[in-house]
Design a protein around this motif. Structure first.
Motif, PDB file in Angstrom:
ATOM      1  N   SER A  67       4.890 -66.657  19.729  1.00  0.00           N
ATOM      2  CA  SER A  67       4.593 -67.705  20.595  1.00  0.00           C
ATOM      3  C   SER A  67       5.023 -69.363  20.420  1.00  0.00           C
ATOM      4  O   SER A  67       5.672 -69.930  20.960  1.00  0.00           O
ATOM      5  CB  SER A  67       4.325 -67.538  21.733  1.00  0.00           C
ATOM      6  N   GLU A  68       4.251 -69.762  20.018  1.00  0.00           N
ATOM      7  CA  GLU A  68       3.443 -71.260  19.361  1.00  0.00           C
ATOM      8  C   GLU A  68       4.565 -71.313  18.443  1.00  0.00           C
ATOM      9  O   GLU A  68       5.010 -72.890  19.180  1.00  0.00           O
ATOM     10  CB  GLU A  68       2.590 -71.317  18.926  1.00  0.00           C
ATOM     11  N   GLN A  71       7.671 -72.144  20.939  1.00  0.00           N
ATOM     12  CA  GLN A  71       7.054 -73.184  21.429  1.00  0.00           C
ATOM     13  C   GLN A  71       8.050 -74.535  20.760  1.00  0.00           C
ATOM     14  O   GLN A  71       8.360 -75.402  21.074  1.00  0.00           O
ATOM     15  CB  GLN A  71       6.256 -73.398  21.889  1.00  0.00           C
ATOM     16  N   ASP A  74      11.280 -74.701  20.472  1.00  0.00           N
ATOM     17  CA  ASP A  74      12.413 -75.151  22.041  1.00  0.00           C
ATOM     18  C   ASP A  74      11.869 -76.948  21.958  1.00  0.00           C
ATOM     19  O   ASP A  74      12.682 -77.506  22.626  1.00  0.00           O
ATOM     20  CB  ASP A  74      11.529 -74.234  22.717  1.00  0.00           C
ATOM     21  N   LYS A  75      10.483 -77.187  21.741  1.00  0.00           N
ATOM     22  CA  LYS A  75      10.152 -78.643  21.995  1.00  0.00           C
ATOM     23  C   LYS A  75      11.381 -79.432  21.042  1.00  0.00           C
ATOM     24  O   LYS A  75      12.237 -80.149  21.141  1.00  0.00           O
ATOM     25  CB  LYS A  75       8.968 -78.729  21.174  1.00  0.00           C
TER      26      LYS A  75
END
Length: 80
Positions: A67-68, A71, A74-75
């Motif tokens: 999940s990290e 993220q 996505d960033k």
């Protein structure tokens, strides 16, 4: 006269990611000076950035923090 070779993004990324294959062979031949690679600074910078992003994601995911890693991707997608 040296043989010139146009290197596009897909060839460069494939060569950086894979340990075998035609793209890797072409880039190796460029390093051996059998070919002179033709590419722009922007292409080179973009390819290395993509390679770095992929590597960071794989390291984070391999540590069990999927999940990290997602993220992070996505960033980075928001900056495109």
């Amino acid at each position: 006269m040296s043989n010139r070779l146009f290197v596009d993004t897909s060839v460069l990324i494939s060569a950086l990611i894979g340990c075998k294959g035609p793209s890797r062979e072409l880039i190796c031949r460029c390093l051996l000076r059998e070919f002179v690679p033709l590419m722009g600074n922007r292409l080179f910078t973009d390819a290395l950035t993509e390679f770095d992003i992929d590597n960071r994601f794989q390291v984070i995911a391999a540590r069990g923090k999927v999940s990290e890693g997602l993220q992070l991707l996505d960033k980075l997608d928001r900056f495109d």
